[in-house]
Design a protein around this motif. Structure first.
Motif: not given
Length: 361
Positions: A98-103, A140-142, A237-241, A277-280
């Protein structure tokens, strides 16, 4: 995030809106809209040209399956098989990302269903850290694990008694296009690769669309993510971008509107993803070079499909130039980036069918 040049900031925001996920915000349109309650009821999606993200077919069987990747992380996928399969026959198979960030319910299952109608066994999967698949922190991005998911799909497909393990290919949509290439470079079991509206997530993150992001801007993003690690390490708090904005107005960037029309409306909405995704972890894309050594995939064939006015077209063109034969760049007329997610009158399914029929014969 602060930048001194307003025009370049706008272009960087447009980039973030376009990373297969769309946006770093958006201007307020309806403050009462809560995406957790479903698609925006005040926005009328563009359902033209056969938009049918949730397409169902009476010619296939759909089964939810689970299997582990090499690291013991559960992957959840839709296994889609032709209803007219014959006992004892081994069929070609395709893993669909799927597209990045999609399901998997967003674009991937549509593609997998259409290809199964043409006689392929298909597997539309939730990427690790997203949807129903395992992985923490969520979103998360990996990139290594993202590529591994394609190989794990091959593990699963290649051990089914009705699949010919010598005839397995991959389709990567948007960001998954770069992940499928990354996987194919080191997994020769992937016999053919087709990408659709591909994003080179590495180049996009480092340089922006059209190389509009400066080194100084890149360093500022890296610094913000690095400082945020301290916050989250200490329980903050977790930040998202990026991610599709939750609200838009007439002044929002066109890319934001394009993604909002898909992800935040009944056209493609899913409660299982925010697309953010998470910023970090998102900065890890800056260490991602999927097109390095792309020529080593040869002689396995590659097909790059992009819309003629897609903001992401440059990535398919770059990959095509670097890849070795056999390869093909197919430009779809009158099509943008997101049009190729779900507009069944626009998506060249016949082209994909012919490509895999030949490549996996």
């Amino acid at each position: 995030m602060k930048f001194s040049n307003g025009k370049k900031l706008a272009r960087v925001l447009a980039l973030c809106l376009a990373l297969g996920v769309a946006g770093m915000g958006g201007n307020a349109m309806a403050a009462t809209y809560d995406a957790t309650n479903g698609p925006d009821p005040s926005y009328h999606a563009d359902m033209s040209r056969g938009a049918d993200n949730f397409y169902k077919s009476d010619k296939v069987n759909v089964q939810k399956v689970t299997f582990n990747n090499q690291y013991g992380m559960k992957i959840v996928a839709n296994l889609i098989t032709p209803k007219d399969m014959q006992a004892g026959v081994k069929y070609p198979a395709i893993a669909v990302g799927a597209p990045m960030g999609a399901v998997k319910e967003q674009s991937a299952t549509l593609y997998a269903t259409k290809m199964a109608e043409d006689g392929f066994v298909t597997l539309a999967f939730d990427q690790s850290f997203w949807g129903e698949s395992e992985g923490t922190p969520r979103n998360a991005v990996n990139t290594d694990v993202y590529a591994e998911a394609f190989s794990a799909c091959v593990d699963y497909l290649g051990t089914r008694p009705f699949v010919d393990r010598e005839r397995i290919g991959a389709i990567g949509i948007c960001g998954s296009g770069s992940f499928s290439i990354s996987a194919a470079k080191i997994d020769p079991r992937i016999k053919a690769v087709a990408t659709v509206s591909m994003y080179d997530m590495g180049t996009a993150s480092r340089s922006g669309l059209g190389h509009s992001q400066t080194l100084e801007q890149r360093k500022e993003i890296l610094n913000q993510a690095a400082q945020q690690r301290y916050v989250e390490f200490e329980g903050g708090k977790t930040l998202y971008t990026s991610g599709t904005p939750y609200v838009i107005d007439d002044n929002s960037p066109e890319i934001a509107k394009e993604f909002f029309d898909y992800y935040r409306t009944e056209r493609g909405y899913s409660p299982n993803t925010t697309t953010m995704p998470t910023l970090t972890s998102n900065v890890k894309f800056m260490n991602f070079y999927p097109f390095n050594d792309i020529e080593t995939i040869s002689p396995r064939p590659m097909l790059f499909i992009a819309g003629d006015h897609a903001h992401s077209r440059e990535f398919s063109e770059d990959a095509y130039k670097l890849a070795a034969e056999p390869k093909e760049l197919y430009i779809v007329p009158n099509a943008g980036h997101v049009d190729l997610y779900d507009r069944t009158d626009v998506i060249p399914f016949d082209k994909l069918d012919a490509f895999f029929e030949k490549s996996l014969k």
